[in-house]
Design a protein around this motif. Structure first.
Motif, PDB file in Angstrom:
ATOM      1  N   THR A  24     -49.607  38.655  59.777  1.00 44.84           N
ATOM      2  CA  THR A  24     -50.547  37.837  60.541  1.00 44.84           C
ATOM      3  C   THR A  24     -50.770  38.397  61.935  1.00 44.84           C
ATOM      4  O   THR A  24     -51.884  38.362  62.467  1.00 44.84           O
ATOM      5  CB  THR A  24     -50.030  36.387  60.647  1.00 44.84           C
ATOM      6  OG1 THR A  24     -49.804  35.875  59.337  1.00 44.84           O
ATOM      7  CG2 THR A  24     -51.042  35.497  61.349  1.00 44.84           C
ATOM      8  N   ARG A 111     -53.565  31.304  58.078  1.00 47.24           N
ATOM      9  CA  ARG A 111     -52.526  31.240  59.112  1.00 47.24           C
ATOM     10  C   ARG A 111     -53.132  31.509  60.484  1.00 47.24           C
ATOM     11  O   ARG A 111     -54.039  32.320  60.619  1.00 47.24           O
ATOM     12  CB  ARG A 111     -51.442  32.277  58.837  1.00 47.24           C
ATOM     13  CG  ARG A 111     -50.593  31.971  57.618  1.00 47.24           C
ATOM     14  CD  ARG A 111     -49.388  32.909  57.578  1.00 47.24           C
ATOM     15  NE  ARG A 111     -48.589  32.656  56.395  1.00 47.24           N
ATOM     16  CZ  ARG A 111     -47.714  31.673  56.287  1.00 47.24           C
ATOM     17  NH1 ARG A 111     -47.538  30.857  57.316  1.00 47.24           N
ATOM     18  NH2 ARG A 111     -47.016  31.507  55.181  1.00 47.24           N
ATOM     19  N   LYS A 113     -52.795  33.104  64.064  1.00 48.30           N
ATOM     20  CA  LYS A 113     -52.086  34.254  64.609  1.00 48.30           C
ATOM     21  C   LYS A 113     -51.094  33.859  65.685  1.00 48.30           C
ATOM     22  O   LYS A 113     -49.964  34.382  65.735  1.00 48.30           O
ATOM     23  CB  LYS A 113     -53.103  35.260  65.164  1.00 48.30           C
ATOM     24  CG  LYS A 113     -52.475  36.557  65.661  1.00 48.30           C
ATOM     25  CD  LYS A 113     -53.553  37.543  66.102  1.00 48.30           C
ATOM     26  CE  LYS A 113     -52.939  38.859  66.571  1.00 48.30           C
ATOM     27  NZ  LYS A 113     -53.988  39.826  66.973  1.00 48.30           N
TER      28      LYS A 113
END
Length: 408
Positions: A24, A111, A113
């Motif tokens: 990520t 997701r 970051k």
């Protein structure tokens, strides 16, 4: 075999979340593959080291480092997992909500970051600390000084200086220059007497052979006295015979005598000065929780008067509260070790002193007082298991005895 399967499954789950955080934060595939490579090497080395033949519960340096590196790598993932798992729960709930309320196709948000960045940032702290502990922390020797006052201290021993060391664990050493520095630091204190409170080795007397020349240099005007710790008896080794185990202990005791140490095996000695004396009482290991209980206060004090000023050397601090402070004899000072302060904790003098080992031992590091008697629990000179120290540094204790009361 089952334990290794469980270990591998848990390890993969935790490493997976660590990899997700890395993915990520950065799209560089080289870093992704590097993370996977490190994860495989760390786990592979750990499994290999702990699968090959062993002589019992013996942690040699190779196994210790395999464990230490695994611990550092897992500490990274242990922090990441709850953060990203929490994010996964929220992402799933949001996707499910949209599905139920808007009737649209289930769409899990991606997701964020910054969450992964926070997770990696927090995880870097224990990871870096554990690596530092293995690289430098284990040899970050420090001198801790205390002054203890006693109204019944013989006047001749006012300002008498004691140096205590404990838990040398010579089988773990891997840097001769650092050990030389530690030995020189002990001698630099120029104390009147040196007391060693057990665990010279991890398992076998032979571990001490490469270091006898260094520790033979320890000198004090009134001598060097020592007792045995739980690791000195060879109880964690699968010996080929009872005779081999007995011989190992005999060899260890002889090594100490050759180095000039007076080994007290449930015995006592007197240090005399200007016609006055103090008693040095040394017992064999006595510890709660399945540890050897060979210490015998009665035997050790057969020639000691109840009115003598007494210093007791007893490796395990659990002996103090269980037996010593309630004994008919008044032991002014007990010197112990054993706990190592778990080699991990937080200490800021005057502010905080904490380690997980406090949940096992009431007296785990430093000076404690009860019923007019003191104990000092030395944090240890060496290390065992995890090949490092974080926050709880290796210690040389110096105690100055003063006659009278502390009016400060």
């Amino acid at each position: 075999m089952l334990r290794w399967i469980i270990f591998v499954v848990i390890y993969i789950i935790f490493s997976f979340y660590g990899l997700q955080a890395v993915k990520t934060v950065t799209k560089a595939s080289a870093l992704h593959y590097l993370f996977i490579f490190i994860a495989v090497i760390v786990a592979g080395n750990f499994i290999y080291q702990f699968s090959i033949g062993a002589e019992g519960r013996v942690l040699n340096p190779s196994k210790s480092y395999a464990f230490g590196v695994l611990l550092a790598f897992m500490s990274l993932n242990l922090v990441i997992v709850p953060i990203l798992l929490g994010e996964d729960i929220i992402r799933g709930a949001m996707g499910l909500y949209d599905k139920l309320v808007t009737k649209e196709t289930l769409d899990i948000p991606s997701r964020r970051k910054f969450i992964s960045q926070i997770a990696l940032g927090i995880a870097a702290l224990p990871f870096a600390s554990l690596l530092y502990g293995m690289y430098k922390g284990k040899y970050r020797f420090r001198v801790l000084e205390y002054v203890l006052h006693f109204e019944d201290l013989p006047e001749a021993f006012d300002d008498y200086r004691i140096t205590q060391i404990s838990d040398i664990h010579s089988g773990s050493f891997d840097n001769r220059k650092k050990i030389e520095y530690g030995v020189d630091l002990i001698n630099e204190q120029k104390s009147d007497v040196i007391f060693f409170t057990g665990d010279l080795v991890n398992n076998k007397a032979s571990e001490m052979v490469p270091w006898t020349d260094l520790f033979s240099k320890l000198t004090a005007k009134d001598g060097v006295y020592s007792v045995l710790g739980n690791h000195d008896y060879g109880d964690y080794v699968d010996w080929p015979s009872a005779d081999a185990k007995r011989q190992n202990l005999a060899d260890l005791i002889q090594i100490q005598k050759t180095m000039g140490y007076d080994v007290l095996l449930n015995e006592s000695r007197f240090i005399e000065k200007d016609g006055q004396r103090i008693a040095v009482v040394g017992v064999e290991n006595w510890g709660k929780g399945g540890f050897k209980k060979a210490g015998d206060l009665r035997k050790a004090t057969t020639n000691v008067d109840s009115k003598d000023f007494k210093i007791l050397l007893s490796h395990d601090p659990s002996h103090w509260e269980e037996c010593v402070i309630h004994d008919d004899y008044h032991y002014h000072i007990t010197l112990s070790g054993h706990t190592h302060g778990m080699q991990f904790g937080i200490e800021i003098p005057g502010w905080i002193k904490w380690s997980p080992v406090k949940w096992r031992y009431k007296q785990w590091a430093g000076i404690y007082e009860k019923l007019g008697q003191y104990i000092n629990v030395n944090r240890g000179f060496g290390y065992l298991g995890y090949p490092g120290r974080v926050g709880i540094w290796p210690e040389v204790t110096v105690i100055t005895l003063k006659k009278g009361t502390n009016n400060a």
